[in-house]
Design an enzyme around this catalytic site. Structure first.
Site, PDB file in Angstrom:
ATOM      1  N   THR A 419       0.803  -1.219   0.000  1.00 57.72           N
ATOM      2  CA  THR A 419       0.000   0.000   0.000  1.00 57.72           C
ATOM      3  C   THR A 419       0.846   1.284   0.000  1.00 57.72           C
ATOM      4  OG1 THR A 419      -1.637  -1.301   1.234  1.00 57.72           O
ATOM      5  CG2 THR A 419      -2.023   1.038   1.162  1.00 57.72           C
ATOM      6  N   GLU A 439      -2.682  -4.541  -2.154  1.00 56.78           N
ATOM      7  CA  GLU A 439      -2.733  -5.415  -0.972  1.00 56.78           C
ATOM      8  C   GLU A 439      -1.344  -5.911  -0.595  1.00 56.78           C
ATOM      9  OE1 GLU A 439      -3.487  -6.641   2.258  1.00 56.78           O
ATOM     10  OE2 GLU A 439      -2.968  -8.492   1.248  1.00 56.78           O
ATOM     11  N   ASP A 459      -8.289  -9.996   1.733  1.00 57.71           N
ATOM     12  CA  ASP A 459      -8.720  -9.166   2.874  1.00 57.71           C
ATOM     13  C   ASP A 459     -10.082  -9.632   3.418  1.00 57.71           C
ATOM     14  OD1 ASP A 459      -6.483  -7.615   3.032  1.00 57.71           O
ATOM     15  OD2 ASP A 459      -7.388  -5.775   2.269  1.00 57.71           O
ATOM     16  N   SER A 484      -8.295  -1.750   6.014  1.00 55.98           N
ATOM     17  CA  SER A 484      -7.840  -0.938   7.153  1.00 55.98           C
ATOM     18  C   SER A 484      -7.366   0.428   6.693  1.00 55.98           C
ATOM     19  CB  SER A 484      -6.672  -1.629   7.850  1.00 55.98           C
ATOM     20  OG  SER A 484      -7.074  -2.877   8.319  1.00 55.98           O
ATOM     21  N   GLY A 504       0.440  -0.131   5.605  1.00 54.46           N
ATOM     22  CA  GLY A 504       0.829  -0.932   6.778  1.00 54.46           C
ATOM     23  C   GLY A 504      -0.172  -1.990   7.189  1.00 54.46           C
TER      24      GLY A 504
END
Ligand code: GLY
Length: 597
Positions: A419, A439, A459, A484, A504
């Site tokens: 990311t 991803e 995910d 996230s 992250g």
């Protein structure tokens, strides 16, 4: 001379100072500073920005600013802004170059979330360019022949994990709404760099070497990243004519040229023909793909409204929950040197992650208590759980106001970091915060048309139920996997004051929440806030940033009842604070910079 300068920066970055935790910034957390190889060809303004970052100093400007993960991408965005383009225009130019020079993290084959403050209307909105599950996929996609969940990398590598890319449609939609520059002009730097070549950065070279075995499984990918069987080397000039061609198609035909025609055919045949692990993405999925505008999710913290991307991202909700639970504690008075500060932040995060695992998913598919999760009364009640002296013995989901009868089991999905994050302010006062991804590092490892395809479907929770109770983030056809990513714009009195975000995986949430606390409570400027060593707690274990002063909290946190895990925490925060001037910061853990005028 530049070689010496950059070498000097690199050496400085590796020296540990005697400073306090709060003062120890770039010195200790800069494993990925500028390098000699990357130094070749850097402009003076890029070198000045890198120098500022490594010295822990922010960059300031009056009119516009752009912060992102690679100097070449930032320069492309700066050129657009300097010529009068909007933040949306600059973002297109930045993303197009990032997809070339930082291909492992984001690109045309992935998805993104964008938060936008519109100066003309004073409104905040978000665009959801998240990948979708193919219509032929169902909840058994990641199960083996016995109905057991696949091992993570058995699912990631190959066609099975590839969702319908959303980034090209997002670029077009952002430009359609807020663009000022001609669309084709935004591709020019990317096309030139792809045709003429760019110098492989240290980070890209390191990651290719580390992932060489997986990258070698697919001939097209291997030819690009492992020419003649050897991993790309730092400083090597790399051309990508296929990517230049894909950009020419996008520039001339718009996203229709991506979601149909030869580019789309290449995506489908690559996914469905992946040796050993074919996927189910089809031309219908590509043709049906749509960006969705959604209301931002905002949570109150101190004098601010912290606003970002709601479901299918868990980002704004979880960042908002952490901050909302901490609102009743005087972190400013406690300061960053007190282990109890980190006890509070760590346990607030554990409680927020408990709610995230239970309730958060694509709310177009599952009912969600979205407003209830950031309701101040609910968060105040949850915050009171932190009033003890030691670590919580249990962090269970709460009971937010939820006018729906559904109940969900706790999620077990795994997200590993890749990311990239882009923050931009333009001369018109528009503010953009966008987090963009394929991803995993190098995504599915499948490559077509010069770009990598995402593995975003991993995910989703691989399990669909737990003890007979359905999991909200289970895979369903057309659904968007929970993210996230936390692109954030902080508002004060109806005006934007900070744009921030990070890569992250699920640690994004902790990186962003902690940086907002450092900026809001500890009066740090954005560079200090980004450079501050990390302590991140998601599910109980406290990750402390290896080789930094954060490790000094290990024993106190163990005494408070936490399990502690020193490890690398390679965030990629990029932030711009908006006040009388613009103040930008870039994460010293990666290769990015902030530039402005
Ligand atoms: N794939 C990373 C995220 O969406 O959070």
């Amino acid at each position: 001379m530049r070689r010496n300068l950059i070498s000097g920066l690199f050496v400085t970055a590796l020296i540990f100072g005697e400073a306090s935790f709060a003062q120890e910034t770039a010195d200790a957390v800069a494993p990925e500073g500028a390098s000699e190889g990357q130094a070749q060809g850097l402009t003076d303004e890029v070198i000045a920005s890198l120098e500022a970052k490594m010295a822990g100093q922010p960059v300031t400007s009056q009119n516009w600013m752009v912060a992102a993960a690679n100097p070449l991408a930032v320069e492309a965005g700066a050129k657009v802004l300097r010529a009068g383009g909007s933040a949306a225009d600059a973002m297109v130019a930045v993303q197009v170059v990032l997809g070339l020079v930082e291909p492992q993290s984001s690109g045309l084959g992935g998805g993104a979330f964008l938060v936008w403050y519109d100066a003309a209307t004073g409104k905040l909105t978000t665009l959801d360019g998240r990948e979708t599950a193919p219509l032929e996929a169902d909840h058994r996609l990641f199960h083996d022949e016995n109905g057991e969940p696949l091992k993570f990398y058995d699912a990631v590598v190959g066609g099975l994990s590839v969702g319908t890319p959303g980034t090209p449609a997002l670029l077009e939609e952002a430009h359609r709404r807020w663009g000022r520059s001609p669309w084709p002009s935004l591709f020019q730097d990317g096309i030139t760099l792809a045709d003429e070549g760019f110098l492989v950065s240290p980070r890209l070279a390191t990651l290719v070497e580390a992932d060489a075995e997986r990258l070698s499984r697919f001939p097209v990918t291997a030819d690009y990243f492992l020419p003649e069987g050897e991993p790309l080397q730092q400083g090597q000039r790399l051309m990508n004519p296929d990517y230049a061609d894909a950009l020419r198609v996008l520039a001339s035909e718009g996203s229709a040229g991506f979601y149909g025609g030869e580019v789309a055919a290449g995506i489908v045949s690559t996914v469905r023909g992946a040796p050993g692990n074919p996927g189910v993405l089809s031309g219908v999925d590509l043709a049906l793909y749509q960006v969705i505008e959604r209301d931002p999710v905002c949570a109150a913290y101190r004098a601010y409204e912290v606003c970002g991307m709601g479901p299918p991202s868990s980002g704004a909700l979880t960042v908002g929950q952490i901050l909302g639970m901490l609102d009743g504690y005087d972190l400013a008075a406690m300061g960053p040197e007190d282990a109890h500060t980190w006890r509070l932040i760590g346990d607030a995060s554990r409680l927020a992650f408990a709610d995230r695992g239970r309730y958060m998913a694509d709310h177009d598919y599952v009912p969600m208590p979205t407003q209830g999760l950031v309701d101040p009364a609910y968060l105040s009640e949850r915050g009171q759980l932190l009033g003890g002296e030691g670590a919580l013995t249990e962090a269970a989901p709460g009971n937010p106001v939820f006018d729906h009868a559904s109940n969900w089991a706790d999620d077990v999905s795994l997200e590993l970091p890749s990311t990239s994050h882009i923050s931009i302010v333009d001369q018109y006062g528009n503010v953009l915060s966008m987090t963009t991804t394929i991803e995993n590092g190098f995504g599915s490892r499948l490559m077509t048309n010069g770009f990598l395809l995402n593995n975003e479907l991993t995910d989703f929770s691989f399990k669909t139920h737990s003890d007979g109770v359905p999991i909200a983030n289970r895979l369903e056809p057309g659904k968007r996997p929970r993210s996230s990513m936390s692109p954030t714009i902080v508002m004060q009195d109806g005006k934007p004051v900070l744009a921030i975000g990070s890569p992250g995986g699920s640690r994004i949430i902790g990186y962003v929440a902690k940086s907002i606390i450092a900026w809001a409570d500890w009066d740090m400027d954005v560079q200090q806030a980004l450079s501050l060593p990390h302590l991140v707690n998601r599910f109980g274990t406290y990750d402390v940033e290896l080789g930094t002063a954060a490790e000094g909290f290990s024993d106190p946190l163990i005494e408070l009842g936490f399990e502690v895990n020193p490890r690398d925490l390679t965030s990629g925060l990029h932030a711009i604070a908006i006040g009388d001037v613009l103040t930008g910061g870039a994460d010293p853990r990666r290769e990015g910079i902030a530039l402005g005028e």
